[in-house]
Each structure stands twice: as structure tokens, then as C-alpha cells.
Design a protein around this motif. Structure first.
Motif, PDB file in Angstrom:
ATOM      1  N   GLU A 251       2.387   2.083  14.335  1.00 54.77           N
ATOM      2  CA  GLU A 251       2.995   2.736  13.167  1.00 54.77           C
ATOM      3  C   GLU A 251       2.025   2.724  11.988  1.00 54.77           C
ATOM      4  OE1 GLU A 251       6.896   2.467  10.247  1.00 54.77           O
ATOM      5  OE2 GLU A 251       6.339   0.710  11.412  1.00 54.77           O
ATOM      6  N   LEU A 252       1.402   1.577  11.729  1.00 54.08           N
ATOM      7  CA  LEU A 252       0.451   1.495  10.625  1.00 54.08           C
ATOM      8  C   LEU A 252      -0.780   2.365  10.875  1.00 54.08           C
ATOM      9  CD1 LEU A 252       0.458  -2.228   9.427  1.00 54.08           C
ATOM     10  CD2 LEU A 252       1.129  -0.195   8.136  1.00 54.08           C
ATOM     11  N   LYS A 253      -1.234   2.422  12.107  1.00 52.96           N
ATOM     12  CA  LYS A 253      -2.376   3.286  12.428  1.00 52.96           C
ATOM     13  C   LYS A 253      -2.048   4.743  12.131  1.00 52.96           C
ATOM     14  CE  LYS A 253      -4.426   0.357  15.967  1.00 52.96           C
ATOM     15  NZ  LYS A 253      -4.678   0.181  17.391  1.00 52.96           N
ATOM     16  N   ALA A 254      -0.835   5.163  12.461  1.00 54.19           N
ATOM     17  CA  ALA A 254      -0.418   6.543  12.185  1.00 54.19           C
ATOM     18  C   ALA A 254      -0.337   6.778  10.671  1.00 54.19           C
ATOM     19  CB  ALA A 254       0.922   6.838  12.847  1.00 54.19           C
ATOM     20  N   LEU A 255       0.207   5.829   9.929  1.00 55.98           N
ATOM     21  CA  LEU A 255       0.277   5.959   8.475  1.00 55.98           C
ATOM     22  C   LEU A 255      -1.129   6.007   7.876  1.00 55.98           C
ATOM     23  CD1 LEU A 255       3.220   3.558   7.554  1.00 55.98           C
ATOM     24  CD2 LEU A 255       3.241   6.060   7.533  1.00 55.98           C
ATOM     25  N   GLN A 256      -2.015   5.183   8.393  1.00 54.50           N
ATOM     26  CA  GLN A 256      -3.393   5.166   7.895  1.00 54.50           C
ATOM     27  C   GLN A 256      -4.057   6.529   8.107  1.00 54.50           C
ATOM     28  OE1 GLN A 256      -6.354   2.964  10.158  1.00 54.50           O
ATOM     29  NE2 GLN A 256      -7.308   2.299   8.244  1.00 54.50           N
ATOM     30  N   TRP A 257      -3.890   7.078   9.281  1.00 51.17           N
ATOM     31  CA  TRP A 257      -4.504   8.379   9.568  1.00 51.17           C
ATOM     32  C   TRP A 257      -3.958   9.441   8.625  1.00 51.17           C
ATOM     33  CZ3 TRP A 257      -3.949  13.416  10.758  1.00 51.17           C
ATOM     34  CH2 TRP A 257      -5.073  14.068  11.268  1.00 51.17           C
ATOM     35  N   ARG A 258      -2.647   9.444   8.458  1.00 52.24           N
ATOM     36  CA  ARG A 258      -2.027  10.449   7.581  1.00 52.24           C
ATOM     37  C   ARG A 258      -2.428  10.247   6.119  1.00 52.24           C
ATOM     38  NH1 ARG A 258       3.930   9.682   8.586  1.00 52.24           N
ATOM     39  NH2 ARG A 258       4.159  11.248   6.959  1.00 52.24           N
ATOM     40  N   ALA A 259      -2.621   8.995   5.710  1.00 52.27           N
ATOM     41  CA  ALA A 259      -3.009   8.698   4.333  1.00 52.27           C
ATOM     42  C   ALA A 259      -4.437   9.140   4.039  1.00 52.27           C
ATOM     43  CB  ALA A 259      -2.853   7.204   4.050  1.00 52.27           C
ATOM     44  N   TRP A 260      -5.309   9.034   5.027  1.00 49.08           N
ATOM     45  CA  TRP A 260      -6.727   9.338   4.815  1.00 49.08           C
ATOM     46  C   TRP A 260      -7.121  10.751   5.233  1.00 49.08           C
ATOM     47  CZ3 TRP A 260     -10.162   7.228   1.813  1.00 49.08           C
ATOM     48  CH2 TRP A 260      -9.987   5.904   1.399  1.00 49.08           C
ATOM     49  N   HIS A 261      -6.189  11.554   5.704  1.00 46.60           N
ATOM     50  CA  HIS A 261      -6.488  12.923   6.117  1.00 46.60           C
ATOM     51  C   HIS A 261      -5.529  13.892   5.428  1.00 46.60           C
ATOM     52  CE1 HIS A 261      -8.354  10.480   9.243  1.00 46.60           C
ATOM     53  NE2 HIS A 261      -9.248  11.453   9.293  1.00 46.60           N
ATOM     54  N   ARG A 262      -5.644  13.958   4.110  1.00 50.09           N
ATOM     55  CA  ARG A 262      -4.723  14.740   3.302  1.00 50.09           C
ATOM     56  C   ARG A 262      -5.191  16.180   3.108  1.00 50.09           C
ATOM     57  NH1 ARG A 262      -0.038  12.926   3.498  1.00 50.09           N
ATOM     58  NH2 ARG A 262       0.435  14.205   1.704  1.00 50.09           N
TER      59      ARG A 262
ATOM     60  N   LEU B 189      -8.741   9.618  -1.258  1.00 47.97           N
ATOM     61  CA  LEU B 189      -9.103   8.388  -1.964  1.00 47.97           C
ATOM     62  C   LEU B 189      -7.899   7.733  -2.623  1.00 47.97           C
ATOM     63  CD1 LEU B 189     -12.472   9.508  -3.556  1.00 47.97           C
ATOM     64  CD2 LEU B 189     -12.168   7.802  -1.751  1.00 47.97           C
ATOM     65  N   MET B 190      -7.054   8.544  -3.261  1.00 47.63           N
ATOM     66  CA  MET B 190      -5.902   7.977  -3.952  1.00 47.63           C
ATOM     67  C   MET B 190      -4.863   7.438  -2.973  1.00 47.63           C
ATOM     68  SD  MET B 190      -3.341   9.681  -6.751  1.00 47.63           S
ATOM     69  CE  MET B 190      -4.525   9.601  -8.086  1.00 47.63           C
ATOM     70  N   ILE B 191      -4.480   8.249  -2.010  1.00 46.90           N
ATOM     71  CA  ILE B 191      -3.393   7.871  -1.103  1.00 46.90           C
ATOM     72  C   ILE B 191      -3.896   6.903  -0.035  1.00 46.90           C
ATOM     73  CG2 ILE B 191      -1.676   8.777   0.518  1.00 46.90           C
ATOM     74  CD1 ILE B 191      -1.833  11.413  -1.249  1.00 46.90           C
ATOM     75  N   GLY B 192      -5.063   7.185   0.539  1.00 45.84           N
ATOM     76  CA  GLY B 192      -5.649   6.279   1.518  1.00 45.84           C
ATOM     77  C   GLY B 192      -6.050   4.953   0.899  1.00 45.84           C
ATOM     78  N   GLY B 193      -6.589   5.007  -0.316  1.00 46.48           N
ATOM     79  CA  GLY B 193      -6.948   3.772  -1.007  1.00 46.48           C
ATOM     80  C   GLY B 193      -5.736   2.904  -1.281  1.00 46.48           C
ATOM     81  N   PHE B 194      -4.625   3.530  -1.646  1.00 45.75           N
ATOM     82  CA  PHE B 194      -3.378   2.785  -1.862  1.00 45.75           C
ATOM     83  C   PHE B 194      -2.935   2.120  -0.561  1.00 45.75           C
ATOM     84  CE2 PHE B 194       1.278   2.564  -1.962  1.00 45.75           C
ATOM     85  CZ  PHE B 194       1.443   1.753  -3.070  1.00 45.75           C
ATOM     86  N   PHE B 195      -2.988   2.868   0.532  1.00 47.31           N
ATOM     87  CA  PHE B 195      -2.622   2.314   1.831  1.00 47.31           C
ATOM     88  C   PHE B 195      -3.482   1.094   2.157  1.00 47.31           C
ATOM     89  CE2 PHE B 195      -3.525   1.816   6.310  1.00 47.31           C
ATOM     90  CZ  PHE B 195      -2.264   1.718   6.850  1.00 47.31           C
ATOM     91  N   ASP B 196      -4.790   1.246   2.053  1.00 48.20           N
ATOM     92  CA  ASP B 196      -5.704   0.162   2.407  1.00 48.20           C
ATOM     93  C   ASP B 196      -5.471  -1.086   1.557  1.00 48.20           C
ATOM     94  OD1 ASP B 196      -6.855   1.738   4.362  1.00 48.20           O
ATOM     95  OD2 ASP B 196      -8.708   2.113   3.239  1.00 48.20           O
TER      96      ASP B 196
ATOM     97  N   LEU C 152       6.755   9.332   1.396  1.00 47.46           N
ATOM     98  CA  LEU C 152       5.823   9.846   0.402  1.00 47.46           C
ATOM     99  C   LEU C 152       4.807  10.789   1.043  1.00 47.46           C
ATOM    100  CD1 LEU C 152       4.981   9.417  -2.674  1.00 47.46           C
ATOM    101  CD2 LEU C 152       3.182   7.971  -1.712  1.00 47.46           C
ATOM    102  N   LEU C 153       4.346  10.443   2.231  1.00 51.83           N
ATOM    103  CA  LEU C 153       3.348  11.266   2.919  1.00 51.83           C
ATOM    104  C   LEU C 153       3.877  12.641   3.308  1.00 51.83           C
ATOM    105  CD1 LEU C 153       1.616   8.606   5.198  1.00 51.83           C
ATOM    106  CD2 LEU C 153       0.781   9.576   3.041  1.00 51.83           C
ATOM    107  N   GLN C 154       5.185  12.836   3.254  1.00 52.69           N
ATOM    108  CA  GLN C 154       5.776  14.144   3.534  1.00 52.69           C
ATOM    109  C   GLN C 154       5.655  15.092   2.340  1.00 52.69           C
ATOM    110  OE1 GLN C 154       6.974  14.883   6.625  1.00 52.69           O
ATOM    111  NE2 GLN C 154       6.231  12.831   7.131  1.00 52.69           N
ATOM    112  N   GLU C 155       5.344  14.522   1.180  1.00 45.81           N
ATOM    113  CA  GLU C 155       5.281  15.305  -0.056  1.00 45.81           C
ATOM    114  C   GLU C 155       3.913  15.974  -0.200  1.00 45.81           C
ATOM    115  OE1 GLU C 155       8.004  15.693  -1.983  1.00 45.81           O
ATOM    116  OE2 GLU C 155       9.087  14.440  -0.551  1.00 45.81           O
ATOM    117  N   GLN C 156       3.850  16.943  -1.095  1.00 45.95           N
ATOM    118  CA  GLN C 156       2.601  17.645  -1.380  1.00 45.95           C
ATOM    119  C   GLN C 156       1.644  16.730  -2.158  1.00 45.95           C
ATOM    120  OE1 GLN C 156       1.782  20.853  -0.366  1.00 45.95           O
ATOM    121  NE2 GLN C 156       3.659  20.609   0.827  1.00 45.95           N
ATOM    122  N   ASP C 157       0.364  16.832  -1.844  1.00 46.09           N
ATOM    123  CA  ASP C 157      -0.641  16.001  -2.512  1.00 46.09           C
ATOM    124  C   ASP C 157      -0.619  16.170  -4.027  1.00 46.09           C
ATOM    125  OD1 ASP C 157      -1.407  15.184  -0.013  1.00 46.09           O
ATOM    126  OD2 ASP C 157      -3.240  16.374   0.038  1.00 46.09           O
TER     127      ASP C 157
END
Length: 92
Positions: free
Chosen positions: A10-21, A28-35, A52-57
Motif C-alpha cells: 500500500e505504501l509503495k503504491a502511495l509513494q509511486w502516486r505521490a512522486w509521479h504527479r 517535490l511537494m507531494i512526494g516530499g511530504f510522503f517521504d 488527497l492524491l485523487q485531487e488535482q495537483d
């Protein structure tokens, strides 16, 4: 520096989605927050971030920098942590 604990699927999927916006700024903003925060997250925080990841950047970034009020479902400690922006590493 201690090694980060391994992530579950689950975290791996969230990480991928956070860093591939789609834009480097959002990555940087969303992936950095995740990390910076993922180690402290339980199921509620993971659910919040997944939503949150379902929302527009542009919306997420506006909420994070205070240019727009986040919807009630995103208000609270997680958004406050995102709004501090102290997790971003500024390039030299």
C-alpha cells in the motif's frame, strides 16, 4: 542515519502516486511530504493521503501554500503538516 523500514504494498503504491504527479513541482511537494511523514502514518493517515492524491495537483498545491482553503475533508493535522512546507529540500 538509520535505514527506513521497508514499505508494504500500500505504501509503495502511495509513494509511486505521490512522486509521479505530472509536474516536477507537484512531485517535490507531494512526494516530499510522503517521504517526510509516511513512517508515522496509520490507516487513517494513509486513507487521508490516498484521498488527497485523487485531487488535482493545482488544488493540492494551492491548499499547501495557503492560496486556497482546503475542503473540510482535508483540513486538520495532516494538511497543517503539509502547509508547513518544512519537508521540502531546496536545491543549492
Amino acid at each position: 542515519m538509520a535505514a527506513m523500514p521497508p514499505m508494504d504494498d500500500e505504501l509503495k503504491a502511495l509513494q509511486w502516486r505521490a512522486w509521479h504527479r505530472g509536474t516536477r513541482e507537484a512531485d517535490l511537494m507531494i512526494g516530499g511530504f510522503f517521504d517526510a511523514h509516511r513512517e508515522q502514518w496509520g490507516s487513517q493517515e494513509r486513507d487521508w493521503f490516498s484521498g488527497l492524491l485523487q485531487e488535482q495537483d493545482v488544488d493540492i498545491m494551492a491548499w499547501a501554500i495557503g492560496a486556497a482553503e482546503p475542503p473540510a475533508r482535508f483540513q486538520g493535522p495532516m494538511m497543517q503538516a503539509m502547509q508547513r512546507l518544512d519537508y521540502l529540500k531546496a536545491p543549492k
